[in-house]
Motif scaffolding. Structure first.
Motif, short mmCIF file in Angstrom:
data_model
loop_
_atom_site.label_atom_id
_atom_site.label_comp_id
_atom_site.label_asym_id
_atom_site.label_seq_id
_atom_site.Cartn_x
_atom_site.Cartn_y
_atom_site.Cartn_z
N ARG A 92 -46.98 8.15 -1.64
CA ARG A 92 -45.95 7.01 -1.48
C ARG A 92 -44.15 8.46 -1.95
O ARG A 92 -44.05 9.62 -2.90
CB ARG A 92 -45.48 6.58 -2.72
CG ARG A 92 -46.44 5.24 -3.03
CD ARG A 92 -48.01 5.94 -2.75
NE ARG A 92 -48.88 4.59 -3.11
CZ ARG A 92 -50.19 4.83 -2.35
NH1 ARG A 92 -50.67 6.02 -1.84
NH2 ARG A 92 -51.07 4.05 -2.58
N SER A 127 -46.70 11.83 -5.90
CA SER A 127 -47.15 10.11 -5.19
C SER A 127 -47.32 9.02 -6.43
O SER A 127 -46.29 8.67 -6.77
CB SER A 127 -47.46 10.30 -4.75
OG SER A 127 -47.78 9.05 -3.96
N ASP A 181 -43.67 6.49 -7.68
CA ASP A 181 -43.80 4.93 -7.58
C ASP A 181 -43.32 4.65 -9.18
O ASP A 181 -42.90 3.38 -9.21
CB ASP A 181 -45.17 4.54 -8.02
CG ASP A 181 -45.49 4.32 -6.09
OD1 ASP A 181 -44.69 4.48 -5.09
OD2 ASP A 181 -45.92 4.44 -6.12
#
Length: 151
Positions: A19, A71, A75
């Protein structure tokens, strides 16, 4: 599915489909970090507006642990205040501590209730040489925030 297997799947998911894996054109805080033992490199780009990280870009390359940690970190920090990010960073590093020096406040009876997906990385403590891999994005995040306030 056993908890350890679930955690492994979470890590692999973040490694395979990271992400926030894009550079930010409008970043106002940037830092780069590396772990020469593992060959991990990470670049953190932040857009800080007021006292909040409104956007984050996490790029680089390395092992599954460093990339998954970056990642998950992206988030976890996007949309949070600097104060909340500092608290979260302390909790994460406490969780990753071998000697238990930091108390992350985890609830063993409710996996994921305190740090969410980040708790999947607590198994890395069994492999001390890999702790630096998990901490690299967080240390680089701290440097990016510091660069913002020092400029």
């Amino acid at each position: 599915m056993a908890l350890e297997e679930l955690y492994r799947e979470v890590i692999l998911d973040h490694y395979r489909s990271p992400r926030n894996r894009q550079p930010l054109g409008e970043a106002n805080a940037v830092a780069e970090g590396s772990n020469p033992l593992c060959g991990d490199d990470v670049r953190i780009e932040l857009l800080i507006e007021g006292d909040e990280v409104t956007a984050i870009g996490v790029t680089g390359h390395g092992c599954s642990i460093s990339q998954a940690s970056g990642s998950m970190m992206g988030d976890a920090v996007k949309g949070r205040s600097i104060e909340a990010i500092r608290t979260l960073t302390g909790r994460f590093k406490g969780m990753m501590s071998i000697d238990g020096a930091g108390d992350p406040g985890l609830d063993p009876s409710r996996p994921g209730a305190v740090l969410g997906d980040l708790e999947a990385l607590q198994g890395v403590r069994k492999f001390p040489v890999r702790i630096k891999c998990a901490n690299l994005p967080w240390t680089t995040l701290e440097q990016a925030i510091k660069s913002f306030f020092d400029s």
